[in-house]
Design an enzyme around this catalytic site. Structure first.
Site, mmCIF file in Angstrom:
data_model
loop_
_atom_site.group_PDB
_atom_site.id
_atom_site.type_symbol
_atom_site.label_atom_id
_atom_site.label_comp_id
_atom_site.label_asym_id
_atom_site.label_seq_id
_atom_site.Cartn_x
_atom_site.Cartn_y
_atom_site.Cartn_z
ATOM 1 N N CYS B 50 -6.355 2.930 0.016
ATOM 2 C CA CYS B 50 -5.564 2.004 -0.801
ATOM 3 C C CYS B 50 -5.561 0.586 -0.224
ATOM 4 O O CYS B 50 -5.261 -0.366 -0.928
ATOM 5 C CB CYS B 50 -4.149 2.516 -1.025
ATOM 6 S SG CYS B 50 -3.435 3.291 0.382
ATOM 7 N N ARG B 52 -8.355 -0.747 1.539
ATOM 8 C CA ARG B 52 -9.699 -1.304 1.718
ATOM 9 C C ARG B 52 -10.748 -0.513 0.949
ATOM 10 O O ARG B 52 -10.590 0.695 0.730
ATOM 11 C CB ARG B 52 -10.092 -1.348 3.198
ATOM 12 C CG ARG B 52 -10.205 0.012 3.881
ATOM 13 C CD ARG B 52 -10.408 -0.122 5.367
ATOM 14 N NE ARG B 52 -9.204 -0.598 6.024
ATOM 15 C CZ ARG B 52 -9.081 -1.791 6.603
ATOM 16 N NH1 ARG B 52 -10.108 -2.619 6.620
ATOM 17 N NH2 ARG B 52 -7.948 -2.142 7.169
ATOM 18 N N SER B 112 -5.136 -2.191 10.081
ATOM 19 C CA SER B 112 -4.332 -1.634 8.985
ATOM 20 C C SER B 112 -3.172 -2.558 8.623
ATOM 21 O O SER B 112 -2.774 -3.407 9.417
ATOM 22 C CB SER B 112 -3.753 -0.282 9.394
ATOM 23 O OG SER B 112 -4.791 0.610 9.659
ATOM 24 N N GLY B 193 23.634 10.407 -3.037
ATOM 25 C CA GLY B 193 23.020 9.277 -3.741
ATOM 26 C C GLY B 193 21.582 9.650 -4.060
ATOM 27 O O GLY B 193 21.138 10.753 -3.731
ATOM 28 N N ALA B 194 20.867 8.729 -4.682
ATOM 29 C CA ALA B 194 19.487 9.074 -5.047
ATOM 30 C C ALA B 194 18.574 7.873 -4.835
ATOM 31 O O ALA B 194 17.691 7.596 -5.626
ATOM 32 C CB ALA B 194 19.444 9.537 -6.503
ATOM 33 N N ALA B 198 16.009 7.473 0.435
ATOM 34 C CA ALA B 198 16.385 8.872 0.645
ATOM 35 C C ALA B 198 15.215 9.773 0.288
ATOM 36 O O ALA B 198 14.901 10.735 0.992
ATOM 37 C CB ALA B 198 17.595 9.214 -0.219
#
Lengths: 304, 425
Positions: B50, B52, B112, B193-194, B198
């Site tokens: 993703c 290079r 990277s 929570g979402a 998380a």
């Protein structure tokens, strides 16, 4: 050739291994792991040959004197260390275990009595049983102590949100807690069996009217106290769930070690018949195995 | 032989541009075949991640068929159905020693986006293996890619550049959770929570074997959705204390303006927990858990600030390791180039020596025919003298050639040798 192996051979090897462990804190090395195994393994080999040679030349069991008992305890601890290092090469077990190994070797070298325990035919088997159980129990307490220190250090680091230090990689708290509990239970069982076999041994001596130990001897009640503590600690860990988690279980094993040191120390500090007779401490020692004195001595045999 | 790399990376092109040029795993094989059909004598490896898309080629110096940057751009454009003008400026080129250094840096994760991230080594290895299975590699690409994998391992072993994590969820899991728990498959993970973070943390925990996930959210539908994605359970908001009593690991990311778990509410469930270890990742701003809970027995409470501080420390540690890692790459690049050049000069040296040996033998034969009375000892002495003379004469120029082999500019001298000694392939 075996007669030339001395304390210096294996204690120097363990010391080099400890220095190599300490270098973990300062720099990385691709060859350190191999060198560690080489020195610790070489030390263990020399240690084994030394013990074997002593047993052979004195025509007795390996646990035939106080000195042998401490050396064998150190030997067991090195085996545990090597096992852990092979399976967890990145973890700094040596920083905690090797000083204890050197401590036991130091006690053997400077304090423990080299004179063999007396042997009567009836007492020989029970003496060996007594010695072996006490030895295993002691090794378990010492391992528990090392693991307990690691657990306290790891808990402190995590509580204070400190990053893992390079070179001082420790096992997870969960693993350390498990090992602490196992060490406590195992040491209680072994020392319990060692204590019972010691009583049997003393009864045999009593019946034969040879070398019996008074029931009020400090070594008996200090050992009893250690055993009582270990049984209480095991019960505490078994029946009180919070004692199985976190620092509590680590404190239990550290306290067990303190009791062990007091118990072992009582034979030198208090008037006891358990390790009297023959020479007193510090009279051997950096001499080759062939020159170790082998006079008889009083005492109930087996353990120190 | 020359190694060349043409491609684009996060340094030179946008995410969209890289996306247009990327190859799916299924496309790599046909792409390599297509490249081989255009340049039959060229070795090639295609690295597509993703961050290079890079085409590595290796070919003889005098091979006119070696692909140039323009030709690789045309190939990429044609394969993806793009106009070459659209992509040409996104591409960059590295040749010879620079290409080797670049590959070594890429494999060692020094190039990277997140320096030190460990996935790139596996991706380089996979690209090389795929090219090998497509028979598009050869002696030089084999040598350079195997060297790159070796360099990456050396950097990993001799520096701690890829040991330290730098993203908050990875630091939380690798530096802290793994030091508390030995295993995760028997642990109860509670997500409050979402939030996105998380979910990312859950991904790391799932990699370590965490299976038992409970989700609690004020919005029951969102909780159910997240729970379904992770094959977990969704609890009603009212059951927060029940879930907390059973949890081993809590990840909290609500948008609440006040702490949702106060010290008092935690004390109320503390007895039910039997002081079992509790790892709390409070990733919410403002905090979801009262900081005083962190002082309770066997509770390890980490806030976003704590984790951010750990990330910064790790980032600085990586920066400290950077020069050491680059020194390894430089050292290995020099060694690799010397080996590669030595291979190139080796054949020239061999041919020069063979030619001189041939002439020496011819002259000796002629001399011995003219002096038939010589005994074996005398012949041996004369032969040894000829050999010494030949070696002394050849030593300085060959030594110069060997010295040049360690430098990138050895081609001129090799060419001069070929012309001076009339060496032919």
């Amino acid at each position: 050739m075996l007669a030339g192996i001395s304390f210096t051979c294996f204690s120097a090897s363990y010391l080099v291994a400890l220095v190599l462990e300490v270098t973990r804190l300062f720099f990385r090395s691709g060859v350190r792991g191999a060198l560690l195994l080489l020195f610790a393994g070489g030390g263990l080999l020399a240690h084994t040959l030394y013990l074997g040679h002593r047993a052979f030349t004195q025509q007795g069991a390996i646990l035939s004197s106080e000195l042998d008992w401490y050396l064998l305890a150190a030997w067991c601890l090195v085996v545990v260390y090597l096992y852990l290092t092979v399976y967890h090469p990145q973890t700094a077990f040596g920083l905690f275990v090797l000083p204890l190994v050197l401590g036991l070797v130091g006690v053997a070298r400077f304090i423990a009595d080299p004179v063999p325990f007396p042997r009567t035919e009836a007492a020989q088997v029970w003496g060996a049983i007594h010695g072996v159980f006490l030895l295993l129990g002691t090794v378990a307490v010492v391992v528990g102590f090392a693991v307990g220190l690691m657990a306290l250090l790891q808990a402190y680091r995590l509580k204070h949100k400190l990053p893992p230090q390079r070179g001082l990689r420790l096992p997870s708290l969960e693993w350390l807690e498990l090992m602490n509990i196992r060490a406590t239970k195992f040491s209680a069982l072994m020392l319990g069996l060692g204590f019972v076999s010691g009583i049997v041994l003393n009864l045999i001596h009593d019946r034969l009217h040879v070398e019996e130990l008074p029931w009020t001897d400090p070594i008996i009640w200090s050992s009893g106290l250690l055993l009582a503590w270990l049984v209480a600690a095991t019960g505490f860990a078994q029946f009180y769930r919070p004692a199985r988690a976190g620092r509590k279980v680590a404190y239990l094993t550290v306290a067990s070690f303190v009791f062990l040191v007091l118990s072992l120390g009582s034979q030198w500090l208090l008037p006891t018949h358990h390790s009297l007779g023959g020479q007193r401490p510090g009279q051997l020692h950096d001499q080759p195995t062939s020159n170790v004195p082998g006079a008889t001595r009083a005492g109930p045999g087996g353990g120190p | 032989m020359t190694v060349r790399m043409v491609g684009c990376s996060h340094h030179t092109s946008s995410t969209e541009a890289r996306g247009r040029l990327a190859f799916s795993p299924g496309e790599v094989g046909p792409a390599l075949e297509s490249l081989r059909s255009r340049f039959p004598t060229t070795e090639a490896v295609l690295l597509s991640t993703c961050n290079r898309v890079e085409v590595y080629t290796a070919f003889d110096d005098d091979d006119a068929a070696g692909p140039t940057q323009q030709q690789v751009a045309e190939f990429l454009a044609e394969f993806h159905g793009l106009d070459v003008g659209e992509i040409f400026h996104d591409l960059f080129e590295r040749t010879g020693e620079e290409a080797v250094r670049h590959l070594f840096s890429v494999a060692a994760s020094l190039d990277s986006m997140v320096v030190g991230e460990p996935q790139i080594l596996a991706q380089v290895k996979q690209a090389y293996e795929l090219a090998t299975s497509c028979r598009s590699t050869g002696p030089v690409t084999n040598q350079v890619f195997q060297a790159a994998l070796r360099v990456a391992k050396r950097v990993a072993n001799e520096t701690s550049i890829n040991e330290k994590r730098v993203s908050i969820p990875s630091v939380a899991v690798a530096d802290f959770a793994r030091n508390i728990f030995e295993r995760f498959d028997d642990k109860q993970v509670l997500v409050i929570g979402a939030g996105e973070m998380a979910e990312e943390t859950l991904r790391y925990l799932a990699d370590l074997g965490a299976r038992d996930v409970t989700v609690i959210n004020r919005n029951a539908a969102r909780a159910a959705e997240l729970a379904e994605r992770w094959q977990g359970k969704a609890y009603a908001w009212a059951d927060l204390s029940v879930a907390l009593a059973g949890a081993d690991l809590v990840v909290s990311t609500t948008g609440a303006s006040e702490p949702i778990v106060t010290l008092e509410s935690y004390r109320a469930i503390e007895a039910e927990r039997y002081q079992r270890g509790l790892f709390i990742l409070d990733l919410a701003v403002p905090r979801d858990f009262d900081p005083a809970i962190g002082d309770c027995l066997n509770v390890y409470l980490y806030s976003l600030d704590d984790l951010r501080a750990a990330c910064d420390r790790n980032r600085k540690d990586r920066e400290r390791e950077w020069p050491k890692a680059m020194a390894i790459v430089e050292q290995e690049t020099a060694r690799f180039m010397a080996e590669l050049n030595h291979r190139a000069t080796g054949s020239v040296i061999k041919r020069v020596k063979q030619g001189w040996k041939q002439q020496q033998d011819d002259e000796l034969r002629r001399l011995f025919n003219k002096l038939p009375d010589l005994d074996d000892r005398e012949r041996g002495e004369i032969r040894a003298a000829f050999e010494r003379l030949t070696n002394k004469l050849l030593h300085p120029p060959l030594e110069s050639l060997r010295d040049e082999a360690h430098q990138a500019s050895h081609h001129g001298l090799v060419e001069a040798f070929q012309r001076l000694f009339k060496l032919k392939d």
